[in-house]
Structure formats: structure tokens, C-alpha cells
Design a protein around this motif. Structure first.
Motif, PDB file in Angstrom:
ATOM      1  N   SER A   1      97.685   8.133 -31.301  1.00 14.29           N
ATOM      2  CA  SER A   1      97.807   9.593 -31.312  1.00 14.29           C
ATOM      3  C   SER A   1      98.401   9.990 -29.970  1.00 14.29           C
ATOM      4  N   LEU A   2      98.630  11.271 -29.788  1.00 16.61           N
ATOM      5  CA  LEU A   2      99.193  11.710 -28.511  1.00 16.61           C
ATOM      6  C   LEU A   2      98.102  12.080 -27.507  1.00 16.61           C
ATOM      7  N   GLN A   3      96.858  11.754 -27.816  1.00 20.83           N
ATOM      8  CA  GLN A   3      95.765  11.977 -26.861  1.00 20.83           C
ATOM      9  C   GLN A   3      96.011  11.139 -25.601  1.00 20.83           C
ATOM     10  N   ASP A   4      95.590  11.672 -24.461  1.00 25.14           N
ATOM     11  CA  ASP A   4      95.849  10.936 -23.213  1.00 25.14           C
ATOM     12  C   ASP A   4      95.317   9.500 -23.235  1.00 25.14           C
ATOM     13  N   ASP A   5      94.107   9.296 -23.753  1.00 29.51           N
ATOM     14  CA  ASP A   5      93.525   7.944 -23.779  1.00 29.51           C
ATOM     15  C   ASP A   5      94.351   6.970 -24.609  1.00 29.51           C
ATOM     16  N   ASP A   6      94.875   7.470 -25.708  1.00 28.20           N
ATOM     17  CA  ASP A   6      95.620   6.582 -26.602  1.00 28.20           C
ATOM     18  C   ASP A   6      96.963   6.183 -26.004  1.00 28.20           C
ATOM     19  N   ILE A   7      97.616   7.133 -25.362  1.00 26.94           N
ATOM     20  CA  ILE A   7      98.893   6.810 -24.725  1.00 26.94           C
ATOM     21  C   ILE A   7      98.654   5.855 -23.563  1.00 26.94           C
ATOM     22  N   ARG A   8      97.642   6.183 -22.796  1.00 25.67           N
ATOM     23  CA  ARG A   8      97.346   5.361 -21.622  1.00 25.67           C
ATOM     24  C   ARG A   8      97.040   3.931 -22.006  1.00 25.67           C
ATOM     25  N   SER A   9      96.288   3.727 -23.078  1.00 24.11           N
ATOM     26  CA  SER A   9      95.942   2.335 -23.366  1.00 24.11           C
ATOM     27  C   SER A   9      97.175   1.546 -23.805  1.00 24.11           C
TER      28      SER A   9
END
Ligand code: BG6
Length: 486
Positions: A255-263
Motif C-alpha cells: 500500500s502507499l502507507q509509510d511503513d509499507d513503502i519503507r519496508s
């Protein structure tokens, strides 16, 4: 989301960054109505300024950046100044009293943004004092916004991180990489993940290599003191360049959630092929500018060692040992005193299996390229081959271009504007997480060590030229060449 009311406490308020980027960005946010629900700024620095001097300074910095000036006096009335000694608890006590006062005066709900825009050696001390002296002790949020450099190698970054983590949770730490605020850097993900045309081709089967260039025309200017301890590798590669590499190489996030992009970014960093002291020179080359037309060489700049071994140019090859990218080089290059100021990404696609249009007397057909223009132009260009008009079956290159109407061609103030706004709203997507910082330092540390151990034959490119010959050879040995800078 609405921007919540908040107090910004700015360390380094008399400094260059604040003046060039932060005040103009705050003003733009203010004018767009993003700060209307309440804001105040306390500027601190060593200098014995007062509110009036500070407000004049802020006003001047805004006026130097734009010719729009409406509401400027109302804007600057939200700015307050306190002279500050970063290692003295009394200074923090005064700061706390003023912060609490402004908190009630502007109904800020105890929300605080602590912005460290000053010499990095004080980052840790300040973070510690903020907690010890009670500044983080409020009902609202307390976020630390921290400028680069985040350490100068992995051990120093770890130490700094441990120090700030004593006062702030990772989720409240916003490490700035201003490239992540640039419109077209943010667009990398959109181009990749919103187009059926690219994602299926985005791998080693169809892409032959990717080239990322960030060139500057300026020299080190007055920053010789800092730059001598940094060089292009730590100033540009460890952060901006590797961040762009990660955005290009990562897997699609869930998803475009920060956690998902970061991982996904972290996974990309983890799959970069690590270098060793023995392999560094096969993958990375360095340069230093010598004198050019009417400009001095790096070694003649102020606060630079006349025998300096510091690089002002880096070119390198990053390989990913994973399924998607096995065998596809990501070439990066960045340097000062090059012929033009430009940041761009060229994605070069593989040649088609057989060229039906080949004729010995003709130019070879060009490969397909996707060019992402980050600055000064903002947009994308797709290079295709079409038929030359006329009867013969000859090809001719054509370009499909999309240009973004950049609000501001220099783009950087806008990047800061977005990032400050994100930090206020609590969106950490475009900031660098500790894991990314740690992984990029461990990649870069080996290069730095190899270069420290070996004196370079500097200078090796005249100011105003595109860099040392070794950078061309780096690609030639793989059968490629750099696509032109412009
Ligand atoms: C900074 C570096 O992070 O980025 C500078 O410290 C460099 O040396 C600058 O000039 C480049 O940023 P931009 O936005 O002008 O490309």
C-alpha cells in the motif's frame, strides 16, 4: 488531512538553510492556508537577537525568495526569538517557559516540531536536553526533524541514533532528505506503479541499465570546511543518490502507507551487492575539479587543504543481487563544477531481438529510453523509434514528452515546503527511516575507507567539464555509455 496547530522550535534560526529554504517554505504554507489553524515559531541560535531583529530577518528571507508579500507582517508576527546555548539547561528552561506561553496564546495543543537545522555535532545534545529539560513533556505530539548529515559513517550514525532515541521514538523522528520532497522523485513511484506500460517491463529481462545523474555547476562555495570532511560520496551518494536508486529498484509496496513503502525500500537496500576494499575500484570512481575558465580548482577554494584528497565527483555502479535486477547495472554519478545543473534518470531498455531495419550505411537504431527529468525541468520523455517519412523503410527516433509545470524551476524550496508540511501532518513517507540510513552507510563506508587508504591523482577534471575519464570507462567496460547530460 488538516494540518494540526503546532509550535515549531527551530535550532539554527540564524543559519543559511533557515534563511534560504525554511522561512520561504513556511510562508508559502501560510499563504496557502495550511498553517491557519494556529502556528508559532521560536527561533534559537547563539546570537543575541530579539523578536524584532528576527522578524525582520524572516521577512527579508521571504522577500528574497518571492515577489508576493501579502500578509507578510501578520506572518512574521508569529515568530519569536531566544538566544540559546545548546549545552546549558538554563537555556532550555527559558525555551520551555516561552513555549508554554505560546502554546496557550495560540492554542497549539502542546504539539511541537523540534527542527534541527544546524551543525550536526549538536544534534545528540539537543535531543537529550529536549527531554531532560521537559520540552517534550506536553499533551500533544513532539517530533524531531533532523537535517543531514546523519553521522559521517555507520558507527557515528549509530551513536547519534542511540542518543536521539533516548528522547524520541523512531516514529517521531523525521530525517530529512530533501530529494524525497522533489516532485519528480515522488513521481518515480507513480510512474512505476500506476502504469500498465512500465511495471511489467521493470526488470532484468527488458531493462539493460539505469543511469542516475545529478550534476551541479557550482563549486563548494563557502562550504569548504564541511565539504573537506564529507566529499561527494557522503554529501550526495549516501543519501540523495541511493534514495533514488532504492525508489527505482524496490518491489511494489502493498500500500502507499509509510511503513509499507519503507519496508520495500529497506529490502532494496539489503539486496544491493556489498563492496569490499578489493572490489571498490571496479565499481566506483572519484574525481576532483581542477581550475577551469575563471574559476579556481577545488584545492584553491577557501578552507580547503591545498593537497586535498577529497572527491567532488563520484560515479559508480550499484548491482542488486535479487531476482528482479540480477545483471542490471544502476549507474550513478554526481559532481560539482560540471557543465550544467541537472538531475535526471535514464532507464535504458534492451534492444529488440532482431533489427529488421538495419542497413550497413545507416545509423544503428537507438534503444528505447524512459527519461525522468527531476530538475530543472520536471517531466518524463519516452524515446521510441518510428518510421522516417518517405518511401524507404528507415527508422527515426521520436520522443513523447510530458512536462510538469514546475511551480518553481529551482524546485528546492518547494521540496522543503512539502516536507515541512508532511512533518506537521505526521506523514513520514518521504523521510528516511533509521534502517535505510544504516544500510546506506554500510554500503558507502567501504568505499570511503578504500579511498582514504589510497591517495588519488587529483585534480582529474577541469571545472566546467563532465567529470574524469574513468567515469566513461566504467560504463565502456560493460558495453554502455552515459547518455548525454542535457
Ligand atoms: C545538498 C548537498 O544535500 O544537496 C549540497 O549538501 C548539494 O552539496 C545539494 O549542492 C544539491 O541539492 P539540489 O536540490 O540543489 O539538487
Amino acid at each position: 488531512t488538516e494540518t494540526p496547530a503546532a509550535l515549531t522550535i527551530l535550532f539554527g534560526a540564524t543559519g543559511d538553510l533557515a534563511k534560504r529554504k525554511l522561512y520561504p517554505s513556511l510562508y508559502r504554507l501560510y499563504r496557502k492556508g495550511h498553517l491557519s489553524s494556529g502556528f508559532a515559531v521560536i527561533g534559537t541560535a547563539r546570537r543575541e537577537w530579539d523578536n524584532d531583529i528576527f522578524r525582520e530577518h524572516v521577512k527579508k528571507s521571504v522577500m528574497e525568495s518571492t515577489n508576493i508579500q501579502d500578509q507578510i507582517d501578520e506572518f512574521i508576527s508569529h515568530f519569536y526569538y531566544l538566544p540559546h546555548d545548546v549545552s546549558d539547561s538554563n537555556s532550555y528552561a527559558e525555551l520551555r517557559t516561552l513555549a508554554n506561553e505560546l502554546d496557550s496564546k495560540y492554542s497549539l495543543g502542546g504539539n511541537r516540531l523540534f527542527y534541527l537545522a544546524m551543525a550536526p555535532e549538536f544534534f545528540g545534545t539537543i535531543a537529550e536536553h529536549l527531554k531532560l529539560d521537559g520540552l517534550t513533556d506536553t499533551e500533544g505530539f513532539g517530533r524531531l526533524v533532523i537535517e543531514k548529515p546523519f553521522g559521517h559513517d555507520l558507527p557515528s550514525a549509530q551513536e547519534l541514533n542511540a542518543q536521539i532515541r533516548r528522547s524520541f521514538d523512531e516514529k517521531d523522528i523525521y530525517r530529512i532528505d530533501h530529494y524525497l520532497g522533489k516532485e519528480m522523485v515522488q513521481n518515480i513511484e507513480t510512474i512505476r506503479f500506476a502504469n500498465a506500460l512500465f511495471e511489467p517491463l521493470w526488470n532484468s529481462r527488458y531493462i539493460s541499465n539505469i543511469q542516475i545523474t545529478s550534476s551541479e555547476t557550482l563549486g563548494v562555495e563557502e562550504r569548504g570546511g564541511y565539504y573537506e570532511t564529507s566529499g561527494a560520496l557522503k554529501d550526495m551518494v549516501q543519501n540523495h543518490m541511493l534514495q533514488m536508486v532504492a525508489l527505482l529498484a524496490m518491489e511494489p509496496p502493498i500500500s502507499l502507507q509509510d511503513d509499507d513503502i519503507r519496508s520495500e525500500k529497506v529490502r532494496a537496500f539489503r539486496s544491493m551487492r556489498p563492496l569490499t576494499l578489493e572490489t571498490v575500484n571496479d565499481y566506483f570512481v572519484r574525481g576532483q575539479y581542477g581550475p577551469g575558465d575563471h574559476v579556481p580548482g577545488y584545492r584553491e577554494e577557501i578552507n580547503v587543504d591545498p593537497d586535498s584528497n577529497t572527491e567532488t565527483y563520484v560515479a559508480g555502479k550499484v548491482m542488486f543481487d535479487n531476482f528482479r535486477w540480477a545483471g542490471v547495472p544502476f549507474y550513478i554519478r554526481t559532481g560539482k563544477r560540471m557543465p550544467l545543473k541537472s538531475t535526471k534518470i535514464v532507464v535504458q531498455f534492451k534492444d529488440i531481438p532482431m533489427n529488421l531495419y538495419y542497413r550497413p550505411d545507416d545509423q544503428e537504431m537507438e534503444p528505447n529510453l524512459l527519461v525522468i527529468h527531476i530538475q530543472p525541468e520536471e517531466g518524463i520523455t519516452l524515446h521510441l523509434n518510428a518510421k522516417k517519412s518517405g518511401r524507404q523503410l528507415q527508422t527515426t527516433p521520436v520522443k513523447l514528452s510530458y512536462a510538469n509545470n514546475g511551480e518553481d524551476i529551482m524546485n528546492t524550496p518547494e521540496a522543503y515546503e512539502k516536507l515541512i508540511h508532511d512533518a506537521m501532518r505526521g506523514d513520514s513517507t518521504n523521510f528516511t527511516h533509521w534502517d535505510e540510513v544504516a544500510l546506506s552507510w554500510s554500503f558507502v563506508d567501504v568505499i570511503a575507507e578504500a579511498w582514504r587508504n589510497e591517495k588519488a591523482a587529483f585534480p582529474n577534471y577541469p571545472a566546467g567539464t563532465k567529470g574524469p575519464k574513468a567515469a566513461d570507462e566504467l560504463l565502456e567496460k560493460d558495453g554502455f555509455f552515459w547518455w548525454p547530460l542535457n
